[in-house]
Design an enzyme around this catalytic site. Structure first.
Site, PDB file in Angstrom:
ATOM      1  N   THR A  36       0.847  -1.196   0.000  1.00 45.71           N
ATOM      2  CA  THR A  36       0.000   0.000   0.000  1.00 45.71           C
ATOM      3  C   THR A  36       0.878   1.239   0.000  1.00 45.71           C
ATOM      4  O   THR A  36       1.840   1.335   0.783  1.00 45.71           O
ATOM      5  CB  THR A  36      -1.007   0.110   1.172  1.00 45.71           C
ATOM      6  OG1 THR A  36      -1.680   1.368   1.054  1.00 45.71           O
ATOM      7  CG2 THR A  36      -0.421   0.027   2.568  1.00 45.71           C
ATOM      8  N   ASP A  53      -0.027   3.915   1.078  1.00 47.51           N
ATOM      9  CA  ASP A  53      -0.355   4.691   2.279  1.00 47.51           C
ATOM     10  C   ASP A  53       0.655   4.481   3.409  1.00 47.51           C
ATOM     11  O   ASP A  53       0.713   5.266   4.350  1.00 47.51           O
ATOM     12  CB  ASP A  53      -1.754   4.315   2.799  1.00 47.51           C
ATOM     13  CG  ASP A  53      -2.854   4.809   1.876  1.00 47.51           C
ATOM     14  OD1 ASP A  53      -2.531   5.355   0.815  1.00 47.51           O
ATOM     15  OD2 ASP A  53      -4.040   4.642   2.220  1.00 47.51           O
TER      16      ASP A  53
HETATM   17  P1  FBP Z   1      -4.889   0.566  -0.618  1.00 42.67           P
HETATM   18  O1  FBP Z   1      -5.101   0.791   0.840  1.00 42.67           O
HETATM   19  O2  FBP Z   1      -5.772  -0.449  -1.194  1.00 42.67           O
HETATM   20  O3  FBP Z   1      -3.450   0.307  -0.940  1.00 42.67           O
HETATM   21  O4  FBP Z   1      -5.260   1.915  -1.386  1.00 42.67           O
HETATM   22  C1  FBP Z   1      -4.870   3.142  -0.870  1.00 42.67           C
HETATM   23  C2  FBP Z   1      -5.260   4.294  -1.758  1.00 42.67           C
HETATM   24  O5  FBP Z   1      -4.291   4.529  -2.741  1.00 42.67           O
HETATM   25  C3  FBP Z   1      -5.511   5.521  -0.892  1.00 42.67           C
HETATM   26  O6  FBP Z   1      -4.376   6.301  -0.741  1.00 42.67           O
HETATM   27  C4  FBP Z   1      -6.645   6.211  -1.607  1.00 42.67           C
HETATM   28  O7  FBP Z   1      -7.432   6.891  -0.690  1.00 42.67           O
HETATM   29  C5  FBP Z   1      -7.409   5.078  -2.194  1.00 42.67           C
HETATM   30  O8  FBP Z   1      -6.493   4.049  -2.426  1.00 42.67           O
HETATM   31  C6  FBP Z   1      -8.123   5.425  -3.475  1.00 42.67           C
HETATM   32  O9  FBP Z   1      -8.863   4.322  -3.884  1.00 42.67           O
HETATM   33  P2  FBP Z   1      -9.455   4.087  -5.324  1.00 42.67           P
HETATM   34  O10 FBP Z   1      -8.356   3.530  -6.151  1.00 42.67           O
HETATM   35  O11 FBP Z   1     -10.508   3.057  -5.108  1.00 42.67           O
HETATM   36  O12 FBP Z   1      -9.922   5.386  -5.860  1.00 42.67           O
END
Ligand code: FBP
Length: 554
Positions: free
Chosen positions: A203, A205
């Site tokens: 991730t 994050d």
């Molecule tokens: P993961 O926790 O699945 O790794 O995703 C994190 C993230 O990149 C966040 O930083 C962001 O808020 C979210 O995904 C966005 O999600 P989406 O791709 O569904 O728009």
């Protein structure tokens, strides 16, 4: 297929493995450590995972490979948001699997965990995999956010595995996906399916980390990409000297991304959601903090600056969360229809003001109208406000504008204030992985196969000592149950991997805290520049400031 020169050069890059995995498959043996315990709630977790709890930490070493010569058929799944390096996890897994036995097979389930349930897959071969080496993205098989968590899904998964003779599943995902990997591993063991399950920590994050996992992959590249862009904006800002840039960066709940970017670029302000929550800061207090910097810099003739805002910050502002909860309640069930049928915004505003508590109405009233309306437009399938879609960069710049107008009226401020807005998120998730992420991910995948080959299940592929050169990295595995505790989720107590938020007594935040007053008043910008893939190791192989500070390396 046409490829760019960099893409071609990256295909040819050889990822660095930990020293202990460099001797060839026949020279990798396993060393078992102590039996493990979950980080908390041991009795409950043990009862929920009778077949996979309490296993030993393992480390790979140089030595005679003693794993059974069994043909392996492995399935891999990419789960959740994209993170640079995912392709290399698959490549490392594939290379170790084929080096062990060319008859081994790797299936890729398409579009995330749903691919397993829907039996939608491809079978990897050299030609296909070679197109994805050291590249960003998850397009090798696609990703998705379906959760693998119900008994019914597990039953289907077991049938799909039996149909293809699959001996192991590798799930590449974040804290939730790896929690589910542990539950799936337990199911497969309890039902004697013979299917092992291994997780890999992903991730951007950065919130899947703990005593065992030093970093989730993708964080390094994503933060380097955002930091490059922020540094470029700082240069522009310091050249033109006429704008305040409000930059929101991804990070759904934790502020690791924002903090790392701040450490790399030294902006005037960086909000840290965990601090906002700890100090129970109000929107007005946050706006004042930013306005103070604007005012001080204006007094020195600097009507420009850079503010970094973590994506999830508004959820950490107690009064804002209370407002959101009241709005969700206000529009629950059929009440949403009544609201939507109202003819215009004035009628809707009257509806809202009658129903919100006095405190929440005060918060609502100070929001710019565009944000007020956003709270009622973008709702998730359960009818709840989608907080992640709130344009907090615009919210804070508007609140700061109001503060400055009041200060101007009071005669304490006479500067100019012109704000621009940016959101850096998707730009960073599929960048070509940095050398660190290319090496780390390849190692995680390679290592995942070694765990499979040695018969482990319910483990997270673990590569540690990451602040040192790759040669010194330590490869092994940790039972996922070791990282679990019980938490209340959707009204139920559930075993989960604890999400790692920014620690306010941790070295990265402490460093930031010690310098931020100076950064707020002066211009101390630093310019990390673009990720370098070729050149001196001191430039190309550097990992994050966060990891370096956590490990006491700077
Ligand atoms: P993961 O926790 O699945 O790794 O995703 C994190 C993230 O990149 C966040 O930083 C962001 O808020 C979210 O995904 C966005 O999600 P989406 O791709 O569904 O728009």
């Amino acid at each position: 297929m046409n490829v760019s020169p960099l893409q071609q050069a990256r295909y040819e890059y050889t990822p660095k493995l930990p020293g202990m995995l460099r001797h060839g498959i026949s020279d990798i043996c396993v060393s078992e450590g102590e039996a493990t315990q979950s980080v908390a709630d041991q009795e409950q977790i043990k009862a929920l995972f009778p077949n996979t709890y309490g296993k030993k930490e393992i480390t790979f070493q140089k030595g005679q490979n003693t794993s059974p010569a069994k043909k392996q058929v492995v399935g891999v799944i990419l789960s959740g948001g994209q993170a640079p390096g995912g392709h290399n996890v698959v490549c490392g897994l594939y290379d170790a699997l084929k080096a062990t036995n060319p008859e081994n097979v790797l299936y890729g389930f398409k579009g995330g965990p749903s691919g397993l349930i829907e039996d939608d897959y491809l079978v990897f071969d050299d030609a296909y995999i070679d197109q994805f080496r050291n590249t960003g993205g998850f397009d090798i098989i696609g990703s998705g956010r379906t959760k693998l968590e119900t008994e019914e899904q597990f039953e289907i998964a077991a049938k799909v595995c039996a149909k293809h003779g699959i001996t192991a599943i590798v799930i590449i995902g974040g804290d939730d996906s790896n929690t589910n990997a542990a539950v799936l591993a337990e199911y497969m063991a309890a039902h004697k399916t013979g299917v092992q399950v291994i997780g890999c920590p992903k991730t951007i994050d950065g919130d899947l980390k703990n005593d065992d996992i030093e970093a989730s992959f993708g964080f390094d590249t994503a933060t380097k990409t955002y930091s490059e862009l922020i540094g470029n904006i700082e240069r522009d800002c310091n050249s033109a000297k006429k704008y305040w840039h409000f930059i929101k960066v991804m990070g759904r709940s934790a502020s690791h991304v924002a903090l790392e970017c701040a450490l790399e670029t030294q902006p005037n302000i960086c909000l840290i959601s965990e601090e906002v929550a700890e100090k129970k800061m109000s929107l007005s207090q946050i706006a004042d903090q930013i306005a103070d910097s604007v005012e001080k810099r204006a007094a020195k003739g600097m009507n420009f600056g850079v503010v970094i805002i973590p994506e999830g910050v508004v959820e950490f502002v107690p009064e804002f969360s209370a407002l959101i909860a009241e709005i969700n309640e206000m529009l629950a069930g059929s009440k949403a229809e009544e609201f939507n049928a109202l003819p215009d915004w004035d009628a809707k505003y009257a509806f809202i003001s009658k129903r919100l508590s006095e405190e929440s109405m005060k918060v609502f009233a100070i929001l710019p109208q565009s944000i007020q309306q956003q709270l009622f437009l973008d709702r998730d399938p359960h009818g709840n406000v989608q907080v992640s879609l709130i344009e907090s960069e615009k919210l804070f710049s508007a609140l700061v504008g109001d503060k400055l107008a009041a200060r101007k009226a009071a005669g304490t401020y006479s500067g100019k204030y012109s704000a621009l807005h940016h959101f850096f998120g998707y730009e960073g998730r599929c960048a070509f992985p940095s050398n660190f992420d290319a090496d780390y991910c390849y190692s995680l995948g390679y290592n995942a196969f070694m765990l499979i080959q040695y018969g482990y299940t319910g483990y997270l592929s673990k590569v540690s000592n990451l602040s040192r050169p790759a040669e010194e990295w330590v490869a092994g595995g940790m039972p996922i149950t070791k990282m679990m505790n019980m938490e209340r989720r959707h009204g139920e107590d559930k075993p989960v991997i604890r999400k790692a938020l920014v620690e306010l007594d941790g070295a990265p935040f402490k460093y930031f805290e010690a310098h931020r007053d100076q950064w707020a008043e002066e211009t101390c910008y630093t310019f990390p520049g673009a990720i370098q893939y070729f050149g001196p190791s001191s430039v190309c192989d550097l990992t994050t400031r966060t990891l370096a500070l956590e490990k006491g390396m700077c």
